[in-house]
Scaffold this active site. Sequence first.
Site, PDB file in Angstrom:
ATOM      1  N   ASP A 153       0.842  -1.190   0.000  1.00  0.00           N
ATOM      2  CA  ASP A 153       0.000   0.000   0.000  1.00  0.00           C
ATOM      3  C   ASP A 153       0.881   1.245   0.000  1.00  0.00           C
ATOM      4  OD1 ASP A 153      -0.189   1.083   3.183  1.00  0.00           O
ATOM      5  OD2 ASP A 153       0.283  -1.036   2.962  1.00  0.00           O
ATOM      6  N   SER A 154       0.497   2.225  -0.798  1.00  0.00           N
ATOM      7  CA  SER A 154       1.164   3.521  -0.850  1.00  0.00           C
ATOM      8  C   SER A 154       2.651   3.388  -1.221  1.00  0.00           C
ATOM      9  CB  SER A 154       0.966   4.242   0.484  1.00  0.00           C
ATOM     10  OG  SER A 154       1.351   5.587   0.399  1.00  0.00           O
ATOM     11  N   ALA A 155       3.550   3.820  -0.335  1.00  0.00           N
ATOM     12  CA  ALA A 155       4.981   3.669  -0.620  1.00  0.00           C
ATOM     13  C   ALA A 155       5.357   2.195  -0.719  1.00  0.00           C
ATOM     14  CB  ALA A 155       5.812   4.349   0.464  1.00  0.00           C
ATOM     15  N   HIS A 273      -6.880   7.819   1.216  1.00  0.00           N
ATOM     16  CA  HIS A 273      -5.588   7.167   1.315  1.00  0.00           C
ATOM     17  C   HIS A 273      -5.443   6.456   2.663  1.00  0.00           C
ATOM     18  CE1 HIS A 273      -1.437   6.758  -0.107  1.00  0.00           C
ATOM     19  NE2 HIS A 273      -1.101   6.832   1.154  1.00  0.00           N
TER      20      HIS A 273
END
Length: 298
Positions: A153-155, A273
């Site tokens: 997820d994300s980074a 997010h």
Amino acid sequence: MMTMNNKAKKYIARQQKLPSLHTLSPQEARKLRAVPRIAKPVSPLASIRDVRIDVKDGQIVLRIYTPQVIGKLKAILYIHGGGWVINSIDTSDESCRRLAEKTGRVVISVDYRLAPEYAFPVPLEDCEAAFRWVVAHAQQLHITPTHIAVAGDSAGANLATVLANRFSDAIEAQILLYPVTDATMSTKSYEIYAEQHGLDAVVMKWFIEQYVEEAERKNPLVSPLYAEVVHAPKAFIIVAENDVLKDEGILYAKKLEHVGTPVKLVEMEGLIHSYFTNNAIFAEEIDSTIAKITAFLA
């Protein structure tokens, strides 16, 4: 028309009472966002154990979630988010438990080292080492080495994306939850969702500054949107409706489709997010996402 569900609104209202991460040191930000590991079982698994593995100039921890399934299993290497700066395998612990239970796969969560103390390319090198370790220890993990997916997820999705490109022949699938694919922060969603949508643009800018020098921001190992992709594993990409990263996730899906990669792109309406690792608030949405992932992998 933009929408936001009530859970997301409550989450943002709570976060706005706390200091913004970009006003803190990385160490202070980690303390603010730290979560305890779950003591009691949430998902019925055969085992959860931590192992230490050697990486370049040190060691990292992998947390291995083994489901109650008999025989050779498939696997998911999971990489947590947090802008390469904050969070840990504890942040994604409950989501990884649920992921292992519902998919019937062994989930290996990577506690890579964090920036700025370990800036680019160290987190990526740690994740590469973790992938190689999983392949080398497939027999001990009771997994089939040709059926390993990468997820994050994300980074963490950024790192998973780079792994999928670098080891495209050895990775079965990539599961990217609101991924960072363009560190130049130049998409329209950075303007639309710049504030009060869960991840402020100024915070994302701070994360990127901790991770990588400005001259490296178009490096394909930092921004996969600039990579020359010839072949990539099939991809399941989720974007949140209200997210500065939404456009770059969509653009990356289109990039993969352009080279013939099978892609499933899903926009989670009303969400923000980082919802996937906030089980206390978004449990139903997380279960829905895992059901989609399970169907995709099946």
